[in-house]
Design a protein around this motif. Sequence first.
Motif, PDB file in Angstrom:
ATOM      1  N   MET A   1      34.340  34.128  46.630  1.00 11.08           N
ATOM      2  CA  MET A   1      35.346  34.185  47.684  1.00 11.08           C
ATOM      3  C   MET A   1      36.483  33.191  47.456  1.00 11.08           C
ATOM      4  N   ASP A   2      36.169  31.979  47.006  1.00 12.26           N
ATOM      5  CA  ASP A   2      37.227  30.982  46.820  1.00 12.26           C
ATOM      6  C   ASP A   2      38.289  31.476  45.837  1.00 12.26           C
ATOM      7  N   HIS A   3      37.845  32.119  44.758  1.00 11.44           N
ATOM      8  CA  HIS A   3      38.821  32.650  43.794  1.00 11.44           C
ATOM      9  C   HIS A   3      39.729  33.670  44.452  1.00 11.44           C
ATOM     10  N   PHE A   4      39.161  34.556  45.268  1.00 10.56           N
ATOM     11  CA  PHE A   4      39.975  35.599  45.888  1.00 10.56           C
ATOM     12  C   PHE A   4      40.947  35.004  46.903  1.00 10.56           C
ATOM     13  N   LYS A   5      40.525  34.023  47.654  1.00 10.60           N
ATOM     14  CA  LYS A   5      41.412  33.406  48.632  1.00 10.60           C
ATOM     15  C   LYS A   5      42.546  32.639  47.959  1.00 10.60           C
ATOM     16  N   GLU A   6      42.245  32.038  46.816  1.00 12.55           N
ATOM     17  CA  GLU A   6      43.228  31.170  46.169  1.00 12.55           C
ATOM     18  C   GLU A   6      44.080  31.880  45.120  1.00 12.55           C
TER      19      GLU A   6
END
Length: 549
Positions: free
Chosen positions: A71-76
Motif C-alpha cells: 500500500m505505501d508504494h501505491f500511495k506514494e
Amino acid sequence: MTHLQPEYDVVILGGGLAGLCLALQLKQRRPGTSVLVLEKKKHPVDEAAHKVGESSVEIGAHYFTNVLALMDHFKERQLPKLGLRYFFADGDKRDIATRTELGGNVFFPSRSWQIDRGRFENHLAVQAAAAGADFIDAAVVGKVDLGGRTAISTVAFTAADKVERTVRARWVVDASGRAGILKRKLGLAKPNGHDANAVWWRYDRKVAIDDWSEDPAWQAQNAGKRSRWLSTVHFMGRGYWVWLIPLGSGSHSVGIVADAKLHPFSTMSSYEKALQWLRDNEPQCAEKCEGREAQLQDFLGFKGFSYSCKQVYSEERWALTGEAGAFLDPFYSPGSDYIGMGNTFIVDLITREMAGESISTRASFYDKIYFTFFENHLKLYEDQMPLFGNAKVMALKIIWDFAYYWVVPAAFFFHERQTDLMAFARFKGALDASGELNRDVQMLFRAWEALDPQIAKTFIDVPGIPFMHDLNARLQDRLDDAQFAAKLTANLALLERLAGEIVDEAKREFPGISTMGLDGLPSGRLELLATIMPQLRRRPAGQGAGAAR
C-alpha cells in the motif's frame, strides 16, 4: 551470479508483474522457500513506456496493496483511480459535453489504482530480492526439462555475460507472458471466440480531459472538481472503445481496442494510422492528440489479443500465471485480477506440496475454478463489442457486469475463500446457476441492442446507486464461514433480482423482445429503476434513434 544456487524450490520463468508478485507472495507465505526469477529484460526498466495493463480493478488492487502489503508504494508512487468512466455519443463526437457519461465523482470504498508498470515492476524486483528471492535480469531461458511429481526439473538460461547455466528446480512456473514457454512446450494453447485487436501509445505528459469543455453543466457533473482525468476513461462506439489512463510518472496512456470484424487491425497498425482512425471515429480525441509527436514515448499493439489455455496448474509441479496462461480483454481491466487469483492458487499448491501433502485433487479443482471464472468472465466480452456504442444497453450491462464481478469472483478473493474447496463445493449449484444467469443476461443485451434503444444525454453516477455502493463497500467485511455463506446466498439472490429488473425494463420498452431463460425471475426492488431508469427511458420516435450507428 555469485548467489546463484545449483537447485531451487521454485524457478519462475519471467520477472514481469506476474512473476515478481508470485516470488514476493511465496516468500511472504513460506519464507524458507528458495526462489529464482529469470527475467528477459534488463533492469531497471523504463517507466511509462514499458508495458500495457496500467488500470487495476478491485481484486488486483486488493492483491497488490493488502495481500502483498504494498500500500505505501501505491500511495506514494502511483495514482488513485477514480473508477471506470464511459462516454457515449449519439452522432456528434466532437464535443464531450454533449455525450452521455457513466462514472462517478467519489472513490468506491474498495479502491483501485492506475499503475505505471515500469515504476511498479522496478519496485517489485527490489522487494522480491529483499525478501530473499534471487533475481537475474537480461536472462534468456533456453531448454526446460520438466521432472514431474518425483524427479527434479532443469532450466537452462543465458545471462548478460552470454554464459549458459543450468539450475535444478522442484517447481517451474511460467510467467513469461505471451512468450508462453511452458504453454508452447506442452501444447496447451487454446483459442477462444473473442476476436479483437488493440493498439496503444504513451505521451510524456498529461492528457487533460477536464479541460476539453468549459460548459458549466458538464463541469457541474463532476462537481467542479476537474478530476475526471484520474479515471480510466472510455470513449465508446460501435465495435470499439478508446482509453485514456494517467500514470504516476506523469505520462498518459492512450489506446484503441476494436472488434476485428468491424475495425480491422490494418486501419490502426501505426501511430499515423491510429490518429487517422481517431479522426474518423473519435474526432475530439484525435484533435487532442494532434501535434503531440514530440511527446510520443512508444507505439505498440496486439492482433487477436484474447486467448485461452488448456491447463494452468499441474500435480506434476508446474504452473502458468499471468499472460503465459490465458488473457481476456482489457475493457474491465481484469489482467491484474487473474494474476492475483492465479498466484494465490499457485502459492497454495506449492506450500502444500512442499509440506508433503498430495495436491493431485486440489490442482485439478483449482484448474476448474480458474477456468470457470475465466469462461464466465469471457461472456462479458464475447460478441458484445457491437453493443458498445449504445448508451442505454451499455449502462445496464456495465452495472450488471460490475455487480456480477463483486458478488462472485471478488467475494471469494476478498473474503479469503478462493482456496476453500468446501465453500466451492457447498455453493456449486448456486454458482453454476449464476454463470448460466450471466450468459442469459448477456444474450438479452445483444437482443436489446439489435432493437436500437436510444436515450437523451444524461449523467449516470454509478457510486451513487445505493446497492452498487453497498456491494463494493461490503467487500471489506471480515466474515466467518457462516457469515460468508449468508452473504453469498443473499448476493446471489440479489443478482437474480437485478436481472429481473433488467428484463422488466426490456419488456416495457420492447414487449416482443425474447427473454428466453430469464422469465420467472423475481422482481427487482433494488431501486435501480428509481435511481437511474428514468434517465434511460427511450426517446420519443424520430429523435435521433440510430444516429450514431
